[in-house]
Scaffold this motif. Structure first.
Motif, PDB file in Angstrom:
ATOM      1  N   ILE A 286       4.829   7.522  -0.901  1.00 55.22           N
ATOM      2  CA  ILE A 286       5.235   7.632   0.407  1.00 55.22           C
ATOM      3  C   ILE A 286       4.881   6.214   0.963  1.00 55.22           C
ATOM      4  N   PHE A 287       5.860   5.648   1.668  1.00 49.85           N
ATOM      5  CA  PHE A 287       5.466   4.333   2.325  1.00 49.85           C
ATOM      6  C   PHE A 287       5.609   4.362   3.814  1.00 49.85           C
ATOM      7  N   ALA A 288       4.627   4.088   4.772  1.00 51.96           N
ATOM      8  CA  ALA A 288       4.425   4.183   5.873  1.00 51.96           C
ATOM      9  C   ALA A 288       5.336   2.907   6.861  1.00 51.96           C
ATOM     10  N   SER A 289       6.100   3.167   7.328  1.00 48.31           N
ATOM     11  CA  SER A 289       6.896   2.016   8.255  1.00 48.31           C
ATOM     12  C   SER A 289       6.545   2.383   9.744  1.00 48.31           C
ATOM     13  N   PRO A 290       6.162   1.198  10.497  1.00 50.62           N
ATOM     14  CA  PRO A 290       6.043   1.342  11.891  1.00 50.62           C
ATOM     15  C   PRO A 290       7.169   1.355  12.645  1.00 50.62           C
ATOM     16  N   GLU A 291       8.379   1.189  12.141  1.00 52.30           N
ATOM     17  CA  GLU A 291       9.712   1.060  12.808  1.00 52.30           C
ATOM     18  C   GLU A 291      10.838   1.101  11.804  1.00 52.30           C
ATOM     19  N   ASN A 292      11.900   1.635  12.540  1.00 50.20           N
ATOM     20  CA  ASN A 292      13.394   1.463  11.552  1.00 50.20           C
ATOM     21  C   ASN A 292      13.715   0.003  11.498  1.00 50.20           C
ATOM     22  N   SER A 293      14.019  -0.239  10.167  1.00 47.69           N
ATOM     23  CA  SER A 293      14.183  -1.566   9.843  1.00 47.69           C
ATOM     24  C   SER A 293      14.983  -1.400   8.587  1.00 47.69           C
TER      25      SER A 293
ATOM     26  N   ASN B 275       8.325   7.175   4.363  1.00 44.94           N
ATOM     27  CA  ASN B 275       9.438   7.149   3.642  1.00 44.94           C
ATOM     28  C   ASN B 275       9.160   7.507   2.517  1.00 44.94           C
ATOM     29  N   PRO B 276       9.622   8.747   1.958  1.00 50.62           N
ATOM     30  CA  PRO B 276       9.218   9.255   0.435  1.00 50.62           C
ATOM     31  C   PRO B 276      10.189   8.652  -0.709  1.00 50.62           C
ATOM     32  N   PHE B 277       9.811   8.172  -1.661  1.00 50.86           N
ATOM     33  CA  PHE B 277      10.332   7.410  -2.770  1.00 50.86           C
ATOM     34  C   PHE B 277      10.250   8.341  -3.951  1.00 50.86           C
TER      35      PHE B 277
ATOM     36  N   PRO C 127       0.918  -1.275  -0.213  1.00 52.27           N
ATOM     37  CA  PRO C 127      -0.095   0.067   0.101  1.00 52.27           C
ATOM     38  C   PRO C 127       0.964   1.294   0.077  1.00 52.27           C
ATOM     39  N   LEU C 128       0.579   1.987  -0.923  1.00 48.46           N
ATOM     40  CA  LEU C 128       1.373   3.378  -0.959  1.00 48.46           C
ATOM     41  C   LEU C 128       0.331   4.592  -0.907  1.00 48.46           C
ATOM     42  N   GLN C 129       0.994   5.789  -0.305  1.00 48.95           N
ATOM     43  CA  GLN C 129       0.334   6.903  -0.012  1.00 48.95           C
ATOM     44  C   GLN C 129       0.876   8.130  -0.899  1.00 48.95           C
ATOM     45  N   SER C 130       0.115   9.013  -1.023  1.00 45.75           N
ATOM     46  CA  SER C 130       0.572  10.363  -1.756  1.00 45.75           C
ATOM     47  C   SER C 130       1.292   9.878  -3.010  1.00 45.75           C
ATOM     48  N   VAL C 131       0.632   9.095  -3.743  1.00 44.47           N
ATOM     49  CA  VAL C 131       1.280   8.493  -5.217  1.00 44.47           C
ATOM     50  C   VAL C 131       1.164   9.508  -6.100  1.00 44.47           C
TER      51      VAL C 131
END
Length: 694
Positions: free
Chosen positions: A590-597, A647-649, A557-561
């Motif tokens: 933008i991909f939303a990540s719940p944690e640093n990984s 996280n913006p791609f 799932p992606l956001q702000s595409v």
């Protein structure tokens, strides 16, 4: 008191000016009876539950034809008809007509069944037109009291219009024999044409019924004094053949191969034994009297069938001089009922509705004989005895076949938990599909068994709600063939996005189908499959369950595409879903990540004409570059580090995309945590946690 000569005189038929009133009364009776059966069905019959087999087959095709006509116009309707001819065109037309009149509602096609009841009662009134009104009313009451009248409304199967069209074809034909009017021959042929349209795969039986009429007519002339009339009779049959060809010919030309293939599959296919008689001749010969086929028509009064045939035979002989019209009708009903039963006896296919033509004829004979006896009660001692006996028969029918029969005794009258399971389980699956189809790449749903849950019922519910799901079942395939449907090779097999598997012995499972034997190993296979995740179950009162599996998607799932299309579903069998790259300076999301990984970006790209390279950046830093060549699929995996939060791609193409010909499709675009759970589990969690895409 009338004299003896007038006693034996046939009463004049009712005046034609009374016909509109008679038809209006008949239509009112049929409408009220139909309303009563539909209301009963909501309480104790089919309409307690979602539409199921086999009514749902006609519902699905009729809804498709309705949408083709209403949403896309007559030209598209005709084009689709030619492209995919319906299995039972008349029946599909009845469904579409009911939706036009009443809207897309479960009860609508059953309401249109009232026309069939009108046709049956109308046939009786046609036969009994010389009898007094009270006698005809008694005959109508007898017919309405039988299970056959109830199931004519309660069931929605093409066998009913097929049988009634056969009946009217027979009646018109023997009227033609009597009156020698060519329009009657044309009407008879047209009725047999309607019978062919009602259920094309039983064309041999319809042709046998029409052929029986011709043989009967020819025999009556050959055994008469003037045998030359037989040749005149055969010469005058041209309107009969013309009427039949005009009605049924166009469809049979369009759908000839489909009809023939279905006939061969049904009669001689590898699974034809499932529907065949396996008992001895005693069971086979009594099936349409005391077996399940007979219960649907006669119920507890199976004895009325031989009684009606004997009475018709007796009247045909005893009244041939004094009441020739009644005698002729009785001989027609007796002869054609016996003739049709011969084909039931030799047919190996155990279809409980195949005997409807025979049963409609038999009950018409019963009603006609009963009405004749009651209508002549005042003509002497014998007639009074006959009228008393007929009245007793009518009372017995009313007593034994009322209240109305129930649908599926074990469900309708079973424990409340069983009824609730049958009623609620399809709704739970549809709700599951609504919530999970956005998570998946496509819309292909496999129902691996047949029972309380069936692919056809689920498809009907999805189509009503315009839910973009394609639901199918494979009840006759073994495990090895089923496993092929889950193959990784999407070019050969449609990718199954949701699979529904059952435990053996679940309530309502059709355990006589081969799919019941594959239930346990298929469930084990899905649980071990690396790409499938068991996400829900629906349990029956005994603790047995249906399990719902989803397959890992190709997209996160992606956001702000920006610069990418919405996820496009598969366009044809074997194709994969895709996100199309627009002609834009850049593409971003933008991909939303719940944690640093630590994670990987998995990409699969296909280009039609473009040749170049693409730079992928995360938060302004390049994480990888890959090349794209025309007509080739490129698969890459880029390592990256995600931060908790957004996280913006960004994608940059070199040379820049300039024309629509530079079309590029992503058939995979997903971000997975390195060393995390299975991909399907990660992606399922991503989608269920996504605020923008469910």
């Amino acid at each position: 008191m009338p004299d003896s000569e007038n006693d034996n005189r046939t009463p004049p038929p009712p005046r034609r000016k009374n016909l509109p009133l008679l038809l209006a009364i008949l239509a009112t009776v049929c409408a009220l009876f139909t309303l009563a059966v539909i209301n009963y069905s909501f309480e104790r019959g089919r309409l307690q539950y979602e539409i199921d087999y086999e009514d749902v087959i006609s519902f699905l095709d009729g809804l498709k034809r309705y949408k083709d006509l209403v949403h896309s116009g007559a030209r598209h309707f005709v084009a689709e008809y030619l492209k995919t001819p319906p299995h039972a065109p008349l029946h599909s037309g009845m469904v579409a007509a009911s939706f036009l009149l009443f809207g897309v509602r479960d009860w609508a096609p059953y309401a249109i069944d009232g026309v069939l009841l009108f046709a049956w009662l109308g046939a009786f009134l046609f036969l009994a037109k010389t009898l007094p009104a009270y006698a005809r009313a008694a005959g109508v009451l007898l017919l309405l009291a039988t299970p056959l009248a109830f199931h004519t409304i309660h069931e929605f199967r093409p066998d009913y219009p097929n049988a009634l069209a056969n009946v009217w074809g027979i009646l018109f034909f023997f009227e033609f024999l009597s009156k020698r009017k060519l329009w009657l021959a044309a009407a008879s042929g047209a009725c047999f044409g309607v019978a062919l349209l009602a259920k094309p795969p039983v064309f041999l039986y319809v042709l046998a019924m029409g052929g029986g009429c011709i043989l009967g007519g020819a025999a009556s002339f050959l055994f008469s004094k003037n045998k030359k009339n037989a040749f005149v009779f055969l010469r005058d049959l041209w309107p009969f053949f013309l009427g039949c060809a005009a009605i049924a010919g166009p469809h049979f030309i369009v759908a000839a191969k489909k009809i023939w293939d279905y006939f061969l599959l049904n009669q001689f296919g590898p699974d034809s034994h499932i529907w065949a008689f396996h008992e001895g001749w005693g069971i086979r010969l009594s099936y349409f009297f005391t077996g399940y086929g007979g219960e649907l028509a006669f119920g507890r009064i199976w004895w009325i069938a031989p009684l009606a045939l004997l009475s018709a035979f007796f009247l045909a002989i005893a009244r041939r001089k004094t009441e020739p019209e009644i005698a002729r009708h009785c001989s027609t009903l007796f002869g054609m009922a016996a003739y049709s039963y011969f084909f039931l006896a030799i047919n190996p296919h155990m279809n409980p509705f195949f005997g409807l033509t025979f049963q409609f004829l038999v009950l018409l004979a019963a009603a006609l004989c009963l009405a004749w006896a009651i209508g002549n009660f005042q003509k002497g001692f014998f007639h009074t005895i006959a009228a008393g006996f007929a009245t007793l028969v009518l009372l017995l029918v009313l007593a034994l076949d009322f209240p109305l029969p129930v649908r599926k005794i074990e469900i309708t009258c079973g424990p409340e938990g069983s009824k609730k399971f049958h009623r609620d389980s399809p709704k739970k699956v549809i709700e599951f599909l609504k919530n999970h189809l956005p998570f998946l790449d496509g819309n292909y749903v496999l129902m691996t068994s047949y029972g309380s849950l069936s692919a056809h019922t689920l498809q009907w519910m999805a189509d009503k709600q315009s839910l973009p799901a394609e639901i199918f079942t494979v009840p006759n395939l073994d495990l090895k063939v089923l496993e092929q449907l889950f193959s990784q090779d999407s070019a050969k097999h449609r990718r199954v996005d949701i699979a529904i598997a059952s435990e053996p012995g679940i309530l309502g499972l059709h355990d006589f189908l081969p799919s019941a034997k594959t239930a346990a190993p298929l469930l084990s296979y899905l649980r071990k499959h690396p790409e499938y995740l068991e996400t829900a179950k629906i349990s029956d009162p005994n603790g047995k369950s249906y399990f719902l599996f989803v397959r890992e998607p190709h997209f996160s799932p992606l956001q702000s595409v920006s610069g990418l299309s919405e996820k496009l579903p598969p366009q044809e069998k074997g194709s994969l879903p895709a996100r199309k790259v627009f002609i834009a300076p850049k593409q971003s999301w933008i991909f939303a990540s719940p944690e640093n990984s630590a994670a990987s970006l998995e990409l699969e790209v296909f280009s039609e004409n473009y040749s170049g390279s693409c730079s992928v950046s995360l938060d302004g830093k390049t994480v990888g570059i890959f090349s794209v060549s025309p007509k080739e699929k490129t698969s890459i995996s880029l390592s990256l580090n995600l931060l908790a939060g957004n996280n913006p791609f960004e994608l940059q193409w070199q040379p820049p995309l300039q024309t629509p010909a530079d079309r590029i499709f992503f058939t995979k675009l997903r971000i997975l945590k390195t060393g995390g759970p299975r991909a399907v589990e990660q992606l399922y969690k991503q989608w269920t946690a996504s605020p923008d895409e469910p």
